[in-house]
Design a protein around this motif. Structure first.
Motif, PDB file in Angstrom:
ATOM      1  N   ALA A  63       9.913   3.349  -6.312  1.00 54.83           N
ATOM      2  CA  ALA A  63       9.922   2.097  -5.549  1.00 54.83           C
ATOM      3  C   ALA A  63      10.291   2.323  -4.091  1.00 54.83           C
ATOM      4  CB  ALA A  63      10.881   1.085  -6.190  1.00 54.83           C
ATOM      5  N   THR A  64       9.845   3.466  -3.537  1.00 51.38           N
ATOM      6  CA  THR A  64      10.153   3.731  -2.136  1.00 51.38           C
ATOM      7  C   THR A  64       9.125   3.115  -1.199  1.00 51.38           C
ATOM      8  OG1 THR A  64       8.967   5.835  -2.264  1.00 51.38           O
ATOM      9  CG2 THR A  64      11.335   5.889  -2.691  1.00 51.38           C
ATOM     10  N   SER A  65       7.957   2.763  -1.737  1.00 51.99           N
ATOM     11  CA  SER A  65       6.936   2.181  -0.882  1.00 51.99           C
ATOM     12  C   SER A  65       7.318   0.765  -0.495  1.00 51.99           C
ATOM     13  CB  SER A  65       5.583   2.171  -1.605  1.00 51.99           C
ATOM     14  OG  SER A  65       4.631   1.504  -0.819  1.00 51.99           O
ATOM     15  N   VAL A  68       2.334  -3.368   1.019  1.00 47.66           N
ATOM     16  CA  VAL A  68       1.487  -4.093   0.073  1.00 47.66           C
ATOM     17  C   VAL A  68       0.092  -4.192   0.690  1.00 47.66           C
ATOM     18  CG1 VAL A  68       1.059  -6.312  -1.057  1.00 47.66           C
ATOM     19  CG2 VAL A  68       3.394  -5.423  -0.884  1.00 47.66           C
ATOM     20  N   GLY A  69      -0.928  -3.937  -0.112  1.00 57.96           N
ATOM     21  CA  GLY A  69      -2.294  -4.075   0.360  1.00 57.96           C
ATOM     22  C   GLY A  69      -2.883  -5.411  -0.066  1.00 57.96           C
ATOM     23  N   ASP A 119      -4.274   5.538  -2.144  1.00 53.10           N
ATOM     24  CA  ASP A 119      -3.912   6.830  -1.550  1.00 53.10           C
ATOM     25  C   ASP A 119      -2.787   6.703  -0.528  1.00 53.10           C
ATOM     26  OD1 ASP A 119      -5.745   8.153  -3.083  1.00 53.10           O
ATOM     27  OD2 ASP A 119      -7.305   8.205  -1.532  1.00 53.10           O
ATOM     28  N   GLN A 120      -2.633   5.520   0.050  1.00 49.37           N
ATOM     29  CA  GLN A 120      -1.561   5.297   1.015  1.00 49.37           C
ATOM     30  C   GLN A 120      -0.248   4.894   0.355  1.00 49.37           C
ATOM     31  OE1 GLN A 120      -2.931   2.519   3.985  1.00 49.37           O
ATOM     32  NE2 GLN A 120      -4.619   3.836   4.620  1.00 49.37           N
ATOM     33  N   ARG A 121      -0.228   4.921  -0.977  1.00 50.33           N
ATOM     34  CA  ARG A 121       1.001   4.706  -1.756  1.00 50.33           C
ATOM     35  C   ARG A 121       1.564   3.298  -1.612  1.00 50.33           C
ATOM     36  NH1 ARG A 121       4.283  10.348  -0.369  1.00 50.33           N
ATOM     37  NH2 ARG A 121       2.482  11.742  -0.552  1.00 50.33           N
ATOM     38  N   VAL A 122       0.671   2.303  -1.494  1.00 51.99           N
ATOM     39  CA  VAL A 122       1.187   0.937  -1.404  1.00 51.99           C
ATOM     40  C   VAL A 122       1.850   0.545  -2.713  1.00 51.99           C
ATOM     41  CG1 VAL A 122      -0.496   0.206   0.322  1.00 51.99           C
ATOM     42  CG2 VAL A 122      -1.041  -0.043  -2.109  1.00 51.99           C
ATOM     43  N   ARG A 123       2.784  -0.352  -2.619  1.00 49.89           N
ATOM     44  CA  ARG A 123       3.522  -0.790  -3.804  1.00 49.89           C
ATOM     45  C   ARG A 123       2.682  -1.718  -4.678  1.00 49.89           C
ATOM     46  NH1 ARG A 123       9.639  -3.302  -3.675  1.00 49.89           N
ATOM     47  NH2 ARG A 123       9.712  -4.080  -5.809  1.00 49.89           N
ATOM     48  N   ALA A 124       1.813  -2.510  -4.063  1.00 50.25           N
ATOM     49  CA  ALA A 124       0.986  -3.456  -4.805  1.00 50.25           C
ATOM     50  C   ALA A 124      -0.329  -3.665  -4.072  1.00 50.25           C
ATOM     51  CB  ALA A 124       1.709  -4.797  -4.980  1.00 50.25           C
ATOM     52  N   ILE A 125      -1.363  -4.035  -4.840  1.00 47.92           N
ATOM     53  CA  ILE A 125      -2.650  -4.415  -4.278  1.00 47.92           C
ATOM     54  C   ILE A 125      -2.974  -5.822  -4.755  1.00 47.92           C
ATOM     55  CG2 ILE A 125      -5.131  -3.958  -4.242  1.00 47.92           C
ATOM     56  CD1 ILE A 125      -4.532  -1.009  -4.613  1.00 47.92           C
ATOM     57  N   GLU A 313       4.430 -13.041  -5.570  1.00 50.65           N
ATOM     58  CA  GLU A 313       5.512 -13.051  -6.558  1.00 50.65           C
ATOM     59  C   GLU A 313       5.113 -12.300  -7.821  1.00 50.65           C
ATOM     60  OE1 GLU A 313       6.158 -17.215  -6.846  1.00 50.65           O
ATOM     61  OE2 GLU A 313       7.410 -17.322  -5.040  1.00 50.65           O
ATOM     62  N   LEU A 314       3.869 -12.450  -8.229  1.00 52.59           N
ATOM     63  CA  LEU A 314       3.384 -11.707  -9.393  1.00 52.59           C
ATOM     64  C   LEU A 314       3.339 -10.209  -9.103  1.00 52.59           C
ATOM     65  CD1 LEU A 314       0.422 -13.914 -10.727  1.00 52.59           C
ATOM     66  CD2 LEU A 314       2.713 -13.668 -11.688  1.00 52.59           C
ATOM     67  N   ALA A 315       3.032  -9.857  -7.860  1.00 54.78           N
ATOM     68  CA  ALA A 315       2.950  -8.445  -7.487  1.00 54.78           C
ATOM     69  C   ALA A 315       4.298  -7.736  -7.618  1.00 54.78           C
ATOM     70  CB  ALA A 315       2.428  -8.305  -6.064  1.00 54.78           C
ATOM     71  N   LEU A 316       5.364  -8.486  -7.611  1.00 50.15           N
ATOM     72  CA  LEU A 316       6.705  -7.909  -7.742  1.00 50.15           C
ATOM     73  C   LEU A 316       7.125  -7.743  -9.196  1.00 50.15           C
ATOM     74  CD1 LEU A 316       8.452  -9.956  -4.912  1.00 50.15           C
ATOM     75  CD2 LEU A 316       7.619  -7.600  -4.782  1.00 50.15           C
ATOM     76  N   LYS A 317       6.315  -8.241 -10.123  1.00 48.50           N
ATOM     77  CA  LYS A 317       6.641  -8.156 -11.551  1.00 48.50           C
ATOM     78  C   LYS A 317       6.082  -6.873 -12.156  1.00 48.50           C
ATOM     79  CE  LYS A 317       6.714 -13.156 -12.407  1.00 48.50           C
ATOM     80  NZ  LYS A 317       8.137 -13.207 -12.819  1.00 48.50           N
ATOM     81  N   PRO A 318       6.673  -6.400 -13.272  1.00 48.37           N
ATOM     82  CA  PRO A 318       6.108  -5.249 -13.986  1.00 48.37           C
ATOM     83  C   PRO A 318       4.697  -5.570 -14.469  1.00 48.37           C
ATOM     84  CG  PRO A 318       8.334  -5.755 -14.771  1.00 48.37           C
ATOM     85  CD  PRO A 318       7.921  -6.893 -13.893  1.00 48.37           C
TER      86      PRO A 318
END
Length: 341
Positions: A63-65, A68-69, A119-125, A313-318
């Motif tokens: 979770a270092t990224s 968000v894309g 490839d840019q290691r975003v946390r969520a798309i 908000e959904l992007a932050l969920k598992p």
């Protein structure tokens, strides 16, 4: 049939008969010397097993990224601009940076951007644009998104059509159906539809809603009653000209998006056609400009800012369990529609 689990670096190392550290070094560092035969063995094992390196996996897992894309069709369209604002509002609360890319409804560009963001290691798309009706493209997108999600990334789609990740499901069919009921209730029976590209799933759904709403009242559309064009102001200009130049032009134009309806209003005004005196016009989306249009635009209003907030908000969920948030539109009648005289 159960999906085969992704090939791990450990699997490659075991298949090549080397240590995990050696396999990692051989695959990730092209400058590393080592023995040529050993490198060839590791590369051959990776190719045979179908190993796909995940350079972003560590960042996602820890979770270092902080990026968000957000993939949208066109930031110049207020529909996507307003939705993007909602995404950014929630992202800022969590100290996340949003990278916005525009596909301009090009499936190839969409796929390429998804690959780059991964490839840019975003946390969520977050995919805010409509999926397309293209089996080959959809299969490629599924593979990319699935690999990204398996590596720890989060995927969210706005509108239905994708099988990976969470969904903010906009009721395109139901919203348009309600709008049609409203204008038919005013006595309208003659319609022209300003549609977007047929390959877009959202366009198909909104067109289906129109057809269902008309069918509820025993009305059918002819083939020439639907004009397909760009989802843009220019698309509305061209579509309005095509429909209103007919020998018997329709008395109500139904646009699949507000930006298209605004273009239609502009063409009608420039050509001395009264709205709603000669023809009524409706849109879909609820962009801020709908209120300021001349005349103000009747539309299916969506809480676009809230849609963006829900998506982020959904992007932050598992990834599991999969969440689906349903969003319904509200028919807002304004000056662009009047009872048929």
């Amino acid at each position: 049939m159960a999906e085969r689990p992704p090939v791990r670096l450990q699997d490659v190392a075991e298949h090549a008969g080397v240590s995990l550290a050696t396999a990692s070094r051989m695959l990730s560092d092209p400058e590393y010397g080592g023995r040529a035969a050993l490198r060839e063995r590791v590369l051959a094992a990776a190719a045979e097993l179908g190993y796909r390196p995940n350079p972003y996996a560590r960042a996602l897992a820890t979770a270092t990224s902080m990026n968000v894309g957000l993939v949208i069709h066109d930031v110049r369209d207020a529909y996507f601009a307003t939705l993007s604002g909602g995404v950014i509002t929630v992202a800022e609360r969590h100290d996340l940076l949003v990278t916005i890319v525009c596909t301009y409804r090009d499936p190839r560009r969409e796929l390429e951007y998804v690959k780059r963001l991964a490839d840019q290691r975003v946390r969520a798309i977050v995919l805010a644009g409509s999926p397309v009706r293209d089996s080959a493209h959809n299969a490629a997108m599924h593979a990319e998104l699935d690999a990204y999600q398996r590596s720890g990334g989060s995927v969210v789609s706005v509108t239905r059509g994708r099988t990976v990740g969470h969904v903010v499901d906009i009721d395109n069919v139901g919203g348009m159906r309600k709008l049609v009921h409203d204008v038919v209730g005013l006595g309208h029976t003659s319609f022209g539809v300003l549609a977007g590209p047929q390959r877009l799933l959202a366009v198909r759904d909104r067109l289906q809603g129109i057809k269902l709403g008309l069918k509820d009242h025993g009305i059918t559309l002819g083939r020439d009653d639907v004009v397909y064009g760009d989802v843009s102001r220019d698309g509305g200009l061209v579509g309005a000209q095509a429909l209103m130049s007919r020998r018997e032009p329709p008395r109500c134009l139904l646009a699949v998006a507000d930006v298209v309806a605004v273009g239609a209003l502009s063409w009608l005004r420039a050509n001395g056609i009264s709205v709603p005196g000669d023809v009524s016009v409706t849109g879909f989306g609820g962009i801020p400009a709908a209120i300021d249009a001349v005349p103000s635009l009747t539309t299916v209003e969506l809480p676009l800012g809230k849609v963006g907030e829900n998506a982020m908000e959904l992007a932050l969920k598992p990834a599991s369990p999969r969440h689906v948030v349903e969003v319904e539109g509200t028919v807002v009648r304004r000056d662009s529609v009047a009872a048929l005289r």
